[in-house]
Design an enzyme around this catalytic site. Sequence first.
Site, short mmCIF file in Angstrom:
data_model
loop_
_atom_site.label_atom_id
_atom_site.label_comp_id
_atom_site.label_asym_id
_atom_site.label_seq_id
_atom_site.Cartn_x
_atom_site.Cartn_y
_atom_site.Cartn_z
N ASN A 120 77.46 8.86 22.36
CA ASN A 120 76.36 8.00 22.83
C ASN A 120 75.46 8.69 23.84
O ASN A 120 75.92 9.61 24.52
CB ASN A 120 76.96 6.74 23.46
CG ASN A 120 77.32 5.72 22.40
OD1 ASN A 120 76.52 5.41 21.54
ND2 ASN A 120 78.54 5.21 22.46
N HIS A 175 71.90 1.53 18.22
CA HIS A 175 73.25 1.16 18.68
C HIS A 175 73.20 1.04 20.21
O HIS A 175 73.77 1.83 20.94
CB HIS A 175 74.21 2.27 18.24
CG HIS A 175 75.63 2.04 18.63
ND1 HIS A 175 76.31 0.89 18.34
CD2 HIS A 175 76.52 2.85 19.27
CE1 HIS A 175 77.56 1.01 18.80
NE2 HIS A 175 77.70 2.18 19.37
#
Length: 308
Positions: A120, A175
Amino acid sequence: MKKKVTVVGAGHVGSSLAQMIVQEGSADAVLFDIAEGIPQGKALDLSEACPLWGSSSSIVGTNDYAGTAGSEVIVVTAGLPRKPGMSRDDLLFANAKVVSGVVENMAKGSPGAVIIIVTNPMDVMTQLSLKVSGFDSKKVVGMGGILDSARFRTFVAWEMGLSPRDVEALVLGGHGDLMVPMPRFTTVKGVSLTTLLGTERIDALVQRTRNGGAEVVSLLKTGSAYYAPAAATYQMVRSILFDEKRMLPCAAYLNGEYGVRGVYTGVPVLLGSGGVERIIELSLTEQEGREFAGSVDAVRQLSGKLGI
Ligand code: APR
């Protein structure tokens, strides 16, 4: 000979994924990490479980890029996970450094691989990996939507007191906090959620889905989720390895689809041995389209901070 999958990052997500791969005997695995001893120790432990699982897969751990050459699939989980109070975006600069170094080195030894990015903030890390690898955009794909959809499926199943197996869900967009869960395309055995639950309940489930990663982080306190992220990634690995051509929500490079160009974001794709073999375009309502555009915008802004 079995196909070769390299998992970069032997931490929580990477080692859970490696376990799924060797336990099912889907491929031979290489576990790569910068930390000395960790990938070797975990690979040895997993090797010793293989007789008990009845698996003939092999797994080796390494700190040397040379050992990863010739991989069909490379999964990047290397980097920092979130701590309580952090958003995925807070990891941007630290993880960009890790991911670009890893991808640059991996791409040289495995020029035909499909690269799956898990680290991420995933959409931006995938965009960065496209640039650094020089690969075709079909061969670089990010994991996010399958996980977010699995969370949505879980919450719907709990709400209705039925098996999560019978729930299908779809989450589009980046996301991140602006992801777009899609109640209209979420079904229980083919019946749309919008006909099964009232708006207020659906909104609460959507909100819990958006907050799903943070909910786990706030409980764990020392890191972020890994069982469901690994299981979601494993679906992608399988679909590529076995050319299953499953339709899965993944971060794909949009080149005009959904009216968006030059950015990674979560959309349904067909995943096969060629990577992202097709992008499925859905027609969105005005509100869905607005939310999707907002989510794409957030990815663009974050990419802009990296100058990509
Ligand atoms: N090269 C290889 N491995 C690295 C590097 C590097 N340059 N830098 C860090 N690592 C390794 C760490 O040594 C560690 O083993 O990455 C691993 C990360 O593992 P964890 O800290 O357990 O993190 P994890 O929970 O697995 O999450 C990894 O996935 O879901 C995302 O947000 C999450 O970005 C995070 C990533």
